[in-house]
Design a protein around this motif. Structure first.
Motif, short mmCIF file in Angstrom:
data_model
loop_
_atom_site.label_atom_id
_atom_site.label_comp_id
_atom_site.label_asym_id
_atom_site.label_seq_id
_atom_site.Cartn_x
_atom_site.Cartn_y
_atom_site.Cartn_z
N UNK A 107 -54.47 -18.88 -16.79
CA UNK A 107 -53.10 -19.12 -16.27
C UNK A 107 -52.11 -18.03 -16.64
N UNK A 108 -52.31 -17.39 -17.79
CA UNK A 108 -51.38 -16.33 -18.20
C UNK A 108 -51.48 -15.13 -17.26
N UNK A 109 -52.71 -14.66 -17.04
CA UNK A 109 -52.88 -13.47 -16.20
C UNK A 109 -52.63 -13.77 -14.73
N UNK A 113 -49.84 -12.15 -12.27
CA UNK A 113 -50.13 -11.55 -10.97
C UNK A 113 -49.29 -12.19 -9.85
N UNK A 114 -49.21 -13.51 -9.85
CA UNK A 114 -48.45 -14.19 -8.81
C UNK A 114 -46.97 -13.86 -8.90
N UNK A 115 -46.44 -13.79 -10.12
CA UNK A 115 -45.04 -13.43 -10.28
C UNK A 115 -44.74 -12.02 -9.80
N UNK A 187 -47.36 -5.11 -12.13
CA UNK A 187 -48.61 -5.75 -11.71
C UNK A 187 -49.82 -4.91 -12.15
N UNK A 188 -49.72 -3.60 -12.05
CA UNK A 188 -50.79 -2.74 -12.56
C UNK A 188 -50.94 -2.89 -14.07
N UNK A 189 -49.81 -3.06 -14.76
CA UNK A 189 -49.88 -3.27 -16.21
C UNK A 189 -50.57 -4.57 -16.58
N UNK A 193 -53.97 -4.86 -18.75
CA UNK A 193 -54.03 -5.70 -19.96
C UNK A 193 -55.19 -6.68 -19.85
N UNK A 194 -55.42 -7.24 -18.65
CA UNK A 194 -56.54 -8.18 -18.48
C UNK A 194 -57.87 -7.49 -18.70
#
Length: 244
Positions: A107-109, A113-115, A187-189, A193-194
């Motif tokens: 849910x975090x990643x 992404x959705x945000x 979003x690339x960041x 991080x993922x």
């Protein structure tokens, strides 16, 4: 002699044939013909019985062979492969966390992404609207007035305030363009991080966290080479020992 041998050899298999042969007394070729056909029938019957016996034996062996039981994986001792986790995270965002069985991180990643996607879409749309409004106010064509939807109720663009609105539309156009680009880089960041999290998490899964890891803090006497007597050459301190 040939007739006797044929009758004798057939007498062990079929008594009815022997009686017919002695009573009629045909020639040797006539006697051997039915005997050959009977022998072929018996051979075929024996072959069929042999095949049936072999099939029964195979069936018994297959039934008696023990089935291999599928062992259930022990997830408490399972350790992920860092390279596989890295490639999965690179191909599909979040796949590395699923492979590492860290489902609570999804849910975090995915929320990140959705945000970022929402911010990227909204800022891009606002950038296009203000860009068109800025172009319309600069071309001096009264038929192109898309900028009116950005004006407050009851306000109009006049020659007195036209320059101020030009500056407003220009600044907002540039602002939303910066925010759009920033949303893309954020979003690339999140993606980077993922990937790093999946690789580091897989690497740390084999890190020793046994009970042998301990920290001992105790007082100690430390020499300070100050000269003089023994008491002046020593200092009291704290010693820290880390066992790993």
């Amino acid at each position: 002699m040939l007739l006797l041998l044929a009758v004798t050899g057939r007498a062990q298999t079929d008594d009815a044939v022997v009686l017919d042969t002695v009573a009629i007394g045909h020639d040797v070729g006539t006697l051997l013909a039915p005997m050959d056909s009977l022998l072929q029938v018996d051979a075929a019957a024996l072959t069929g019985d042999s095949v049936a016996v072999v099939n029964d034996s195979v069936s018994l062996l297959s039934m008696s062979k023990p089935k291999k039981m599928k062992t259930k994986r022990d997830w408490s001792t399972w350790r992920p492969d860092p390279q596989r986790a890295l490639w999965l995270a690179l191909v599909i965002p979040g796949a590395g966390q699923i492979y590492n069985r860290k489902f609570w991180k999804l849910p975090i990643f995915y929320g990140g992404f959705m945000g970022c996607i929402y911010a990227l879409t909204w800022n891009n749309q606002m950038y296009k609207d203000y860009s068109q409004a800025y172009l319309d106010i600069m071309d001096k064509d009264p038929g192109t007035a898309s900028y009116n939807k950005f004006l407050h109720l009851g306000q109009q663009i006049t020659p007195e305030n036209e320059e101020r609105y030009k500056e407003i539309f220009k600044n907002r156009k540039n602002k939303y363009r910066r925010w759009r680009d920033l949303s893309f880089f954020v979003m690339l960041g999140v993606y980077a991080v993922s990937v790093i999290d999946a690789y580091v998490d897989a690497e740390l899964s084999v890190f020793d966290i046994s009970k042998d890891l301990s920290l001992e803090v105790e007082p100690a006497v430390i020499p300070n080479n100050g000269g003089g007597n023994w008491l002046e050459a020593q200092s009291l301190g704290v010693s820290c020992k880390l066992n790993f």
